[in-house]
Design a protein around this motif. Structure first.
Motif, mmCIF file in Angstrom:
data_model
loop_
_atom_site.group_PDB
_atom_site.id
_atom_site.type_symbol
_atom_site.label_atom_id
_atom_site.label_comp_id
_atom_site.label_asym_id
_atom_site.label_seq_id
_atom_site.Cartn_x
_atom_site.Cartn_y
_atom_site.Cartn_z
ATOM 1 N N THR A 171 -2.785 1.045 -4.118
ATOM 2 C CA THR A 171 -3.222 2.106 -3.216
ATOM 3 C C THR A 171 -4.624 2.599 -3.561
ATOM 4 O OG1 THR A 171 -2.743 4.391 -2.502
ATOM 5 C CG2 THR A 171 -2.051 3.785 -4.708
ATOM 6 N N ASP B 130 -6.500 -3.466 3.602
ATOM 7 C CA ASP B 130 -5.415 -3.685 2.633
ATOM 8 C C ASP B 130 -5.092 -5.167 2.493
ATOM 9 O OD1 ASP B 130 -5.043 -0.914 2.371
ATOM 10 O OD2 ASP B 130 -3.511 -0.853 3.935
ATOM 11 N N GLY C 242 0.300 -3.753 4.467
ATOM 12 C CA GLY C 242 -0.600 -2.610 4.548
ATOM 13 C C GLY C 242 -0.809 -2.169 5.978
ATOM 14 N N ASP D 135 0.844 -1.184 0.000
ATOM 15 C CA ASP D 135 0.000 0.000 0.000
ATOM 16 C C ASP D 135 0.890 1.249 0.000
ATOM 17 O OD1 ASP D 135 -2.411 1.599 0.493
ATOM 18 O OD2 ASP D 135 -1.684 1.776 2.551
ATOM 19 N N GLN E 18 0.253 -11.935 4.970
ATOM 20 C CA GLN E 18 -0.215 -10.566 5.149
ATOM 21 C C GLN E 18 0.543 -9.940 6.318
ATOM 22 O OE1 GLN E 18 -2.489 -13.168 5.475
ATOM 23 N NE2 GLN E 18 -3.487 -13.148 3.478
ATOM 24 N N LYS F 236 -8.926 -4.084 -3.791
ATOM 25 C CA LYS F 236 -7.553 -4.537 -3.553
ATOM 26 C C LYS F 236 -7.402 -6.048 -3.723
ATOM 27 C CE LYS F 236 -5.626 -0.654 -1.153
ATOM 28 N NZ LYS F 236 -4.577 -0.212 -0.230
ATOM 29 N N THR G 211 2.183 2.874 4.649
ATOM 30 C CA THR G 211 2.878 1.613 4.399
ATOM 31 C C THR G 211 4.225 1.915 3.756
ATOM 32 O OG1 THR G 211 0.809 0.379 4.187
ATOM 33 C CG2 THR G 211 2.779 -0.611 3.218
ATOM 34 N N GLN H 278 -3.813 -0.926 6.920
ATOM 35 C CA GLN H 278 -5.235 -1.121 7.185
ATOM 36 C C GLN H 278 -5.582 -2.598 6.998
ATOM 37 O OE1 GLN H 278 -7.405 1.564 8.075
ATOM 38 N NE2 GLN H 278 -5.418 2.607 8.233
ATOM 39 N N THR I 159 -13.121 -1.270 -0.482
ATOM 40 C CA THR I 159 -11.657 -1.344 -0.516
ATOM 41 C C THR I 159 -11.192 -2.778 -0.699
ATOM 42 O OG1 THR I 159 -11.461 0.608 0.896
ATOM 43 C CG2 THR I 159 -9.556 -0.844 0.786
ATOM 44 N N LYS J 262 0.565 -6.705 8.703
ATOM 45 C CA LYS J 262 -0.161 -5.515 9.165
ATOM 46 C C LYS J 262 0.809 -4.559 9.849
ATOM 47 C CE LYS J 262 -3.692 -2.923 10.539
ATOM 48 N NZ LYS J 262 -2.950 -1.879 11.268
ATOM 49 N N ASN K 96 2.095 -9.324 1.342
ATOM 50 C CA ASN K 96 1.194 -8.198 1.102
ATOM 51 C C ASN K 96 1.224 -7.330 2.353
ATOM 52 O OD1 ASN K 96 -0.890 -6.491 0.221
ATOM 53 N ND2 ASN K 96 -2.476 -7.831 1.067
#
Length: 554
Positions: free
Chosen positions: A189, A270, A265, A131, A279, A245, A135, A267, A241, A281, A263
Motif C-alpha cells: 500500500t 497498483d 488493486g 493494495d 493483474q 510497487k 482493494t 488503481q 507509485t 483491476k 496482484n
C-alpha cells in the motif's frame, strides 16, 4: 396563471452559426410579438451523454466545454453507483458497486484452486498481493462524506489510526479462501510506515485472515528508521507509485522466493510494472493516482478508459460499471486544462481553451444578435436579451475551484458576491455592448437572491457592463430570486408545482412575465445561459448555451 411559452431553438457552441442563421431568418418573418406562440420545443436543450476523456486531463485542450463531463453529474453518477442517497455514505448492503465487486470476486475465487495447484506443481510458493485502500479497505465514506472528494492527509490519518474502514465488498471471502488454500497473503500500500500497525489491525477487525506485519509493505516516511529500502531504486529522489510497487513485487518474487499469482488493486498504478502472473483491476471512480510505467515497459492493457456514456442526472451509475464512470480526479484535471488552471484553482485570464471557445461563440453570436435587435427595434417590438449571471456574465471559476474546491458553500459565495470579486465572463462584455447599441434592452435573470442584487449589478458595472440596471424606463430589468423573508416574497406571476420552485419554473415564468405587458412587453430575442435550466421553458426567440463543466443545476 403561467404565461404562454414560445418555441425555443438551441444554439450549440459547435454549430452556432448554421443553427442561429436559420433561427434569425424565422424571427424576421415572425409576428409582431412572437413570444406568445403556444408551442415550445425543449427537446434539444439537454446535456451531452457521450464523452471522450483522457485520464491525464489533456482532453480539456480539445473537447470543448460541453465535451467535458460535468463534475456535478459525475458526483451524482458515483453516488448512484455506490448506493449513496446524497449523504456521502455508501449503501453497505446492496448497490451497483457491491454487485459488480461480487461478480468480479466470484470469478477470481473460482480460479484460485487451479492457480494454486499449477504453482505447487511447479514447486513455487504461490502468493497474492493486495493494495489497501479500495482493494481491501473501503474508503468511500471518508472520501465523500468527510472529504467531499478533496483529499486531506491529516483527516485520512485520523481514519487510519481509528481503524474506521469497512472491508471492500466480497474481498474478505476471497482473501480468506486464498489463505485457507495455502496462498501467502501480501499487502502493498501507499500508506506509510506510521500507519502500518493500524492498517493491519483494521484489516483483522473487519474479518481478514493472513495479513501479517512481515508480509505487509507500507511506504517509508524518510524519518528515523523508516527509510527507502535498498531493493527500491528510483529514477528520481521521489519514487513513483509504479516504481515503489513494482520493485516491491520484484523483491517479493526474486528475493523472498514467492510467485505472485494475482496482484489486485483499484488503481492502474497498483498493477503496472509487471512481477505478477495476473493483474486484477477493481473499480474505483472516486480518485485517480497516476504514475508513469517503468522505463522501456509498455502495458497498453493497463490503462484507463477514454470513452464514456453518462446521463446528467446520475442514473448511469446504475448501468455503466465502475470503469465506465468518469474518474472524478481525471475530470478535475480536464476542467483545469480547459480553464488554463496550472493546479492553483485560478483560471488563466489571458488565454485558455475556455477563453478561445467563448471568443469563438461570441464572435458568431454578435452579428446575429445585432441584426435581431436592430430588426425588432425597427418593428417597434421592444427587443431585449436576457442573460444569467454566474458563468454567463460573471466568471466564478476561481471561487468554485480555488476557494470551494468544487464543493459549493453559500456562505463563501455570498462573501464573493458582496465583495464584487467576479471578473467578467470572457468576451461577454462586447456581446452585451453590441446588443444594447443595436436596440436591445439588457435584462439580467439569475438564481442569486434579492439580498445580492445590488452587489451583483455593481460587480457587473465594475467589470464592463454599464448596461445592467435594476430598472430601465420604469420596468424591472434585473431579476433575482426572492428570499422568503420580509418583503422578498415569491411574485404573483410565478406559480410552482411545489412549495419550492425549480430553476426552470422560476426562470421560464420570469421570461414570460418580461414579455407580458406587466413586465414591460419586451420581445426576448435571445436568452443566454451556462445551464440548460437557464434556457428550458421558452419565452425567447433563441437560446444560447455557454460552456460550463464546473457545476450543474438541473
Amino acid at each position: 396563471m403561467p404565461f404562454p411559452i414560445r418555441r425555443t431553438v438551441l444554439v450549440t457552441t459547435t454549430t452556432a452559426a448554421l443553427v442561429a442563421g436559420s433561427v434569425l431568418t424565422g424571427s424576421l418573418s415572425a409576428s409582431a410579438h412572437p413570444g406568445h406562440d403556444h408551442g415550445h420545443h425543449d427537446g434539444h436543450l439537454t446535456p451531452r451523454t457521450s464523452f471522450t476523456m483522457a485520464a491525464d486531463g489533456s482532453s480539456g485542450a480539445t473537447q470543448g466545454g460541453e465535451g467535458i463531463p460535468n463534475i456535478d453529474s459525475v458526483k451524482k453518477t458515483i453516488a448512484t453507483y455506490y448506493g449513496d442517497p446524497g449523504t456521502g455514505i455508501a449503501d453497505k448492503v446492496d448497490s451497483p458497486y457491491i454487485r459488480e465487486m461480487r461478480s468480479i470476486m466470484t470469478k477470481q475465487t473460482k480460479e484460485l484452486r487451479g492457480e494454486y495447484r499449477r504453482a505447487v506443481a511447479k514447486h513455487e510458493k504461490p502468493a497474492i498481493v493486495l493494495d489497501a485502500d479500495d482493494t481491501t479497505l473501503w474508503t468511500y465514506d471518508m472520501e465523500v462524506a468527510d472529504m467531499h472528494f478533496v483529499f486531506s492527509p491529516t483527516e485520512q490519518d485520523v481514519w487510519v489510526q481509528d481503524q474506521r474502514f469497512p472491508a471492500v465488498p466480497a474481498m474478505v471471502s476471497y482473501v480468506n479462501t486464498a489463505k485457507a488454500m495455502g496462498f501467502t497473503i501480501f499487502g502493498l500500500t501507499g500508506r506509510n510506515d506510521d500507519q502500518k500497525a493500524a492498517t493491519i489491525a483494521n484489516l483483522e477487525k473487519v474479518g481478514y485472515q493472513g495479513f501479517t506485519s512481515d508480509h505487509y509493505f507500507t511506504k517509508w516516511t524518510g524519518k528515523g528508521a523508516s527509510q527507502q529500502p535498498s531493493y527500491v531504486q528510483c529514477a528520481a529522489a521521489s519514487c513513483t507509485t509504479v516504481e515503489y510497487k513494482a520493485l516491491t513485487r520484484k523483491h517479493i518474487e526474486q528475493d523472498l522466493g514467492y510467485t505472485i499469482v494475482d496482484n489486485l488493486g483499484d488503481q492502474w498504478s497498483d498493477l503496472q510494472g509487471g512481477y505478477a502472473e495476473e493483474q486484477v483491476k477493481l473499480p474505483n471512480p472516486t480518485y485517480f493516482l497516476p504514475s508513469t510505467d517503468l522505463p522501456g515497459l509498455s502495458e497498453p492493457r493497463l490503462a484507463p478508459r477514454t470513452h464514456f456514456r453518462m446521463a446528467a442526472d446520475g442514473s448511469s451509475g446504475a448501468t455503466q460499471g465502475g470503469e465506465g464512470i468518469p474518474n472524478i480526479d481525471s475530470v478535475k484535471k480536464t476542467i483545469a486544462t480547459y480553464y488554463g488552471d496550472p493546479g492553483t484553482g485560478i483560471a488563466d485570464k489571458a488565454d485558455s481553451p475556455y477563453i478561445r471557445e467563448m471568443r469563438s461563440i461570441v464572435r458568431k453570436q454578435v452579428p446575429i444578435v445585432a441584426t435581431q435587435c436592430a430588426v425588432a427595434s425597427r418593428h417597434h417590438r421592444n427587443p431585449a436579451i436576457v442573460l444569467d449571471a454566474d458563468d454567463t456574465t460573471l466568471w466564478t471559476y476561481d471561487m468554485e475551484v480555488a476557494d470551494m474546491h468544487f464543493v459549493f458553500d453559500p456562505t463563501l459565495q455570498d462573501e464573493w458576491v458582496q465583495d464584487e470579486r467576479f471578473p467578467a465572463t470572457p468576451s461577454m462584455t462586447s456581446l452585451v455592448s453590441v446588443a444594447e447599441r443595436s436596440g436591445c434592452t439588457i435584462i439580467g435573470l439569475t438564481g442569486r437572491n434579492e439580498a445580492q442584487q445590488t452587489a451583483t449589478i455593481e460587480n457587473l458595472q465594475k467589470v464592463g457592463y454599464p448596461q445592467f440596471a435594476a430598472e430601465q424606463d420604469g420596468n424591472r430589468t434585473y431579476y433575482t430570486k426572492w428570499t422568503g423573508t420580509g418583503a422578498s416574497q415569491q411574485p404573483s406571476y410565478i406559480s410552482c408545482a411545489t412549495a419550492k420552485c425549480t430553476t426552470i419554473e422560476y426562470k421560464s415564468q420570469t421570461r414570460a412575465h418580461i414579455e407580458s405587458r406587466a413586465g414591460g412587453h419586451y420581445d426576448v430575442v435571445a436568452n443566454f445561459g451556462d445551464q440548460y435550466s437557464d434556457l428550458i421553458g421558452g419565452s425567447a426567440d433563441r437560446s444560447v448555451k455557454l460552456p460550463n463543466p464546473t457545476y450543474y443545476l438541473p
